[in-house]
Design a protein around this motif. Sequence first.
Motif, PDB file in Angstrom:
ATOM      1  N   THR A  39       0.813  -1.336  -0.003  1.00 46.65           N
ATOM      2  CA  THR A  39      -0.032   0.062  -0.073  1.00 46.65           C
ATOM      3  C   THR A  39       0.897   1.103  -0.088  1.00 46.65           C
ATOM      4  OG1 THR A  39      -1.468  -1.392   1.362  1.00 46.65           O
ATOM      5  CG2 THR A  39      -2.043   0.982   1.185  1.00 46.65           C
ATOM      6  N   GLY A  82      -5.550  -5.974  -2.298  1.00 44.92           N
ATOM      7  CA  GLY A  82      -5.541  -6.534  -1.098  1.00 44.92           C
ATOM      8  C   GLY A  82      -4.292  -6.998  -0.758  1.00 44.92           C
ATOM      9  N   ARG A  84      -2.653  -9.510  -2.216  1.00 41.16           N
ATOM     10  CA  ARG A  84      -2.646 -10.722  -2.661  1.00 41.16           C
ATOM     11  C   ARG A  84      -1.163 -11.184  -3.287  1.00 41.16           C
ATOM     12  NH1 ARG A  84      -2.969 -10.941  -7.837  1.00 41.16           N
ATOM     13  NH2 ARG A  84      -4.688  -9.723  -8.969  1.00 41.16           N
TER      14      ARG A  84
END
Length: 177
Positions: A39, A82, A84
């Motif tokens: 992020t 997310g 992943r």
Amino acid sequence: MRPDPDCRLCGLWESRTNIVLPSGNLDSRVALVGEAPGTTEDGQGMPFIGRSGKLLMRILAEAGVSRDDVLITNTVKCRPPGNRDPKPSEMSACRAFLECELSSCEVIIGLGRSACRDLLGYSVNISEIANRDMRISVGGREVTFIPTFHPAACTYGKAALDCLRITAERIARELRR
Ligand code: URA
């Protein structure tokens, strides 16, 4: 060869904020390859600047290595939603960029399972092969490959941290050569 600012070679463009290009010394003979931007990296467009990155930089600094000594990059340049794991199809869409980034490196450090799978071409158990020298072909060139743990794995146990410290010492030795 770099991704186009509007790169859409895989579906990760849909959720990214920034394409995260390599940082550090782009001409270094040693490269660290992580999995994918997280992020913080997605927000600021620079690899390994979030929590994992700070830990990695601390481990490198203990061995006398700074961010500016090595090339730092990821298998894919855009954050998977997310956080992943990147899919094999996403890694292969980004492969030409990675090969170009690594074109002057002689020693490549694979950080964690995804990076090792991408660069070795098969799945591995990091605890079985960490810090073991291998030879791989990248962009038609033979280079040394050293698999190790991803810094995020250090939160789960001291073994990963100990392995990464050994990797950092090895990087320091390579940079002195
Ligand atoms: N984890 C990675 O694998 N790469 C980054 O750039 C940040 C976190």
